[in-house]
Write a protein that holds these residues in place. Structure first.
Motif, PDB file in Angstrom:
ATOM      1  N   GLY A  44       0.864  -0.978   0.167  1.00 18.48           N
ATOM      2  CA  GLY A  44      -0.061  -0.107   0.049  1.00 18.48           C
ATOM      3  C   GLY A  44       0.832   1.494   0.070  1.00 18.48           C
ATOM      4  O   GLY A  44       0.483   2.250  -0.662  1.00 18.48           O
ATOM      5  N   TRP A  45       1.902   1.481   0.715  1.00 24.05           N
ATOM      6  CA  TRP A  45       2.680   2.400   0.577  1.00 24.05           C
ATOM      7  C   TRP A  45       3.729   2.506  -0.834  1.00 24.05           C
ATOM      8  O   TRP A  45       3.879   3.536  -0.987  1.00 24.05           O
ATOM      9  N   SER A  46       4.109   1.487  -1.052  1.00 25.46           N
ATOM     10  CA  SER A  46       4.995   1.337  -2.181  1.00 25.46           C
ATOM     11  C   SER A  46       4.552   1.390  -3.512  1.00 25.46           C
ATOM     12  O   SER A  46       5.044   1.836  -4.505  1.00 25.46           O
ATOM     13  N   GLY A  47       3.320   0.708  -3.533  1.00 23.28           N
ATOM     14  CA  GLY A  47       2.502   0.484  -4.927  1.00 23.28           C
ATOM     15  C   GLY A  47       3.130  -0.569  -5.597  1.00 23.28           C
ATOM     16  O   GLY A  47       3.087  -0.669  -6.746  1.00 23.28           O
ATOM     17  N   ARG A  48       4.142  -1.438  -5.032  1.00 27.31           N
ATOM     18  CA  ARG A  48       4.810  -2.462  -5.534  1.00 27.31           C
ATOM     19  C   ARG A  48       4.658  -3.822  -4.865  1.00 27.31           C
ATOM     20  O   ARG A  48       4.133  -3.880  -3.895  1.00 27.31           O
ATOM     21  N   TYR A  49       5.155  -4.860  -5.481  1.00 27.42           N
ATOM     22  CA  TYR A  49       5.236  -6.165  -4.831  1.00 27.42           C
ATOM     23  C   TYR A  49       6.425  -6.135  -4.141  1.00 27.42           C
ATOM     24  O   TYR A  49       7.252  -5.404  -4.329  1.00 27.42           O
ATOM     25  N   CYS A  50       6.045  -6.637  -2.750  1.00 27.58           N
ATOM     26  CA  CYS A  50       6.890  -6.543  -1.533  1.00 27.58           C
ATOM     27  C   CYS A  50       7.483  -7.820  -1.151  1.00 27.58           C
ATOM     28  O   CYS A  50       6.612  -8.741  -0.918  1.00 27.58           O
ATOM     29  N   VAL A  51       8.551  -8.206  -0.811  1.00 20.29           N
ATOM     30  CA  VAL A  51       9.138  -9.263  -0.097  1.00 20.29           C
ATOM     31  C   VAL A  51       9.651  -9.051   1.235  1.00 20.29           C
ATOM     32  O   VAL A  51       9.973  -8.005   1.681  1.00 20.29           O
ATOM     33  N   THR A  52       9.526 -10.227   2.239  1.00 20.26           N
ATOM     34  CA  THR A  52      10.004  -9.867   3.594  1.00 20.26           C
ATOM     35  C   THR A  52      11.576  -9.929   3.502  1.00 20.26           C
ATOM     36  O   THR A  52      11.938 -10.986   2.989  1.00 20.26           O
ATOM     37  N   ALA A  53      12.379  -8.963   4.126  1.00 22.41           N
ATOM     38  CA  ALA A  53      13.424  -9.262   4.469  1.00 22.41           C
ATOM     39  C   ALA A  53      13.920  -9.406   5.916  1.00 22.41           C
ATOM     40  O   ALA A  53      15.231 -10.154   6.059  1.00 22.41           O
ATOM     41  N   TYR A  54      13.107  -9.243   6.902  1.00 18.05           N
ATOM     42  CA  TYR A  54      13.457  -9.280   8.149  1.00 18.05           C
ATOM     43  C   TYR A  54      12.174  -9.342   9.099  1.00 18.05           C
ATOM     44  O   TYR A  54      11.236  -8.613   8.733  1.00 18.05           O
ATOM     45  N   ALA A  55      12.234 -10.165  10.079  1.00 15.05           N
ATOM     46  CA  ALA A  55      11.201 -10.026  10.976  1.00 15.05           C
ATOM     47  C   ALA A  55      11.568 -10.332  12.447  1.00 15.05           C
ATOM     48  O   ALA A  55      12.451 -11.314  12.737  1.00 15.05           O
ATOM     49  N   GLY A  56      11.695  -9.323  13.168  1.00 17.79           N
ATOM     50  CA  GLY A  56      12.409  -9.542  14.571  1.00 17.79           C
ATOM     51  C   GLY A  56      11.596  -8.798  15.705  1.00 17.79           C
ATOM     52  O   GLY A  56      10.662  -8.002  15.431  1.00 17.79           O
ATOM     53  N   GLY A  57      12.233  -9.033  16.818  1.00 21.60           N
ATOM     54  CA  GLY A  57      11.750  -8.237  17.937  1.00 21.60           C
ATOM     55  C   GLY A  57      10.383  -8.993  18.465  1.00 21.60           C
ATOM     56  O   GLY A  57       9.774  -8.163  19.332  1.00 21.60           O
ATOM     57  N   ILE A  58       9.915 -10.195  17.755  1.00 23.91           N
ATOM     58  CA  ILE A  58       8.684 -10.731  17.959  1.00 23.91           C
ATOM     59  C   ILE A  58       8.624 -10.919  19.488  1.00 23.91           C
ATOM     60  O   ILE A  58       9.264 -11.492  20.147  1.00 23.91           O
ATOM     61  N   ARG A  59       7.229 -10.381  19.949  1.00 26.47           N
ATOM     62  CA  ARG A  59       7.065 -10.475  21.497  1.00 26.47           C
ATOM     63  C   ARG A  59       5.591 -11.326  21.556  1.00 26.47           C
ATOM     64  O   ARG A  59       4.782 -10.358  21.157  1.00 26.47           O
ATOM     65  N   PHE A  60       5.424 -12.298  22.122  1.00 23.50           N
ATOM     66  CA  PHE A  60       4.114 -12.732  22.377  1.00 23.50           C
ATOM     67  C   PHE A  60       3.936 -12.629  23.845  1.00 23.50           C
ATOM     68  O   PHE A  60       4.418 -13.196  24.645  1.00 23.50           O
ATOM     69  N   VAL A  61       2.993 -11.753  23.973  1.00 26.39           N
ATOM     70  CA  VAL A  61       2.697 -11.153  25.341  1.00 26.39           C
ATOM     71  C   VAL A  61       1.582 -11.903  25.967  1.00 26.39           C
ATOM     72  O   VAL A  61       1.788 -12.256  27.048  1.00 26.39           O
ATOM     73  N   GLN A  62       0.436 -12.421  25.146  1.00 31.38           N
ATOM     74  CA  GLN A  62      -0.626 -13.011  25.842  1.00 31.38           C
ATOM     75  C   GLN A  62      -1.133 -13.937  24.613  1.00 31.38           C
ATOM     76  O   GLN A  62      -1.057 -13.770  23.496  1.00 31.38           O
ATOM     77  N   PRO A  63      -1.864 -15.102  25.036  1.00 29.70           N
ATOM     78  CA  PRO A  63      -2.179 -15.958  23.970  1.00 29.70           C
ATOM     79  C   PRO A  63      -3.570 -15.550  23.285  1.00 29.70           C
ATOM     80  O   PRO A  63      -4.320 -14.557  23.976  1.00 29.70           O
ATOM     81  N   ILE A  64      -3.821 -15.834  22.284  1.00 33.97           N
ATOM     82  CA  ILE A  64      -4.965 -15.604  21.703  1.00 33.97           C
ATOM     83  C   ILE A  64      -5.924 -16.851  21.520  1.00 33.97           C
ATOM     84  O   ILE A  64      -5.347 -18.134  21.340  1.00 33.97           O
ATOM     85  N   HIS A  65      -7.239 -16.782  21.857  1.00 32.77           N
ATOM     86  CA  HIS A  65      -8.196 -18.099  21.877  1.00 32.77           C
ATOM     87  C   HIS A  65      -9.044 -18.093  20.743  1.00 32.77           C
ATOM     88  O   HIS A  65      -9.190 -17.289  19.948  1.00 32.77           O
ATOM     89  N   VAL A  66      -9.209 -19.360  20.457  1.00 34.32           N
ATOM     90  CA  VAL A  66     -10.070 -19.456  19.230  1.00 34.32           C
ATOM     91  C   VAL A  66     -11.443 -18.778  19.344  1.00 34.32           C
ATOM     92  O   VAL A  66     -11.673 -18.873  20.278  1.00 34.32           O
ATOM     93  N   GLY A  67     -11.945 -18.188  18.125  1.00 29.96           N
ATOM     94  CA  GLY A  67     -13.127 -17.340  18.262  1.00 29.96           C
ATOM     95  C   GLY A  67     -12.778 -15.843  18.558  1.00 29.96           C
ATOM     96  O   GLY A  67     -13.901 -15.218  18.537  1.00 29.96           O
ATOM     97  N   SER A  68     -11.553 -15.683  18.881  1.00 30.46           N
ATOM     98  CA  SER A  68     -11.303 -14.240  19.184  1.00 30.46           C
ATOM     99  C   SER A  68     -11.312 -13.641  17.866  1.00 30.46           C
ATOM    100  O   SER A  68     -11.026 -14.063  16.791  1.00 30.46           O
ATOM    101  N   LEU A  69     -11.817 -12.141  18.159  1.00 35.07           N
ATOM    102  CA  LEU A  69     -11.829 -11.186  17.088  1.00 35.07           C
ATOM    103  C   LEU A  69     -10.051 -10.711  17.092  1.00 35.07           C
ATOM    104  O   LEU A  69      -9.758 -10.252  18.190  1.00 35.07           O
ATOM    105  N   VAL A  70      -9.557 -10.789  16.139  1.00 32.17           N
ATOM    106  CA  VAL A  70      -8.008 -10.682  15.900  1.00 32.17           C
ATOM    107  C   VAL A  70      -7.708  -9.217  15.080  1.00 32.17           C
ATOM    108  O   VAL A  70      -8.586  -9.253  14.044  1.00 32.17           O
TER     109      VAL A  70
END
Length: 158
Positions: A44-70
């Motif tokens: 949406g920002w670039s108006g181009r096809y994009c690929v993932t180069a890096y994903a990091g610093g991910i923090r899982f703070v709390q679990p998500i339950h089935v049926g939750s609105l995410v």
């Protein structure tokens, strides 16, 4: 000329196929949702096809339950010549109460590419608000930290 879109929010219900052995949404499912939102934001920002180069610093703070609105919120916080640093936040709630709670957050770097996989120039994002400037400055600090971490990680790839 149409302005690039800086942010996006994906919304959906967590389904039974997303569950791990503990009965909560699998971390891999959450990471997939993060990648999808990062792509949609970067495209949406670039108006181009994009690929993932890096994903990091991910923090899982709390679990998500089935049926939750995410809700997976993604926004551009820094741009290079072809790369976009995307800050992501995942919130979940019971759809009946709508009491949102933070479950996960991270940074993903996406790169705009052409049909041959070569990087392509993108529009520059310029921070305007105080919050934007803080996030932009933090993205630069994180870049410098990733460089050092990358050097240290070489021991595992040689």
């Amino acid at each position: 000329m149409k302005m690039p879109q800086r942010d996006i929010t994906l919304r959906f219900l967590a389904e039974t196929q997303d569950v791990n052995f503990g009965g909560k949404v699998h971390g891999g499912a959450v990471m997939k949702w993060i990648d999808l939102a990062a792509y949609a934001c970067a495209a949406g920002w670039s108006g181009r096809y994009c690929v993932t180069a890096y994903a990091g610093g991910i923090r899982f703070v709390q679990p998500i339950h089935v049926g939750s609105l995410v809700e997976v919120e993604a926004k551009v916080i820094y741009t290079g010549k072809s790369s976009m640093h995307i800050a992501l936040e995942v919130n979940a709630c019971d759809p009946k109460s709508l009491n949102r709670r933070l479950t996960t957050h991270c940074i993903v770097i996406m790169v705009a590419v052409d049909q041959n996989g070569h990087s392509e120039r993108i529009p520059e994002w310029v921070p305007e608000t105080e919050a934007d400037i803080k996030q932009h400055d933090t993205a630069i600090k994180l870049m410098n930290m990733r460089k050092k971490i990358g050097e240290e990680m070489q021991i595992f790839v040689e």
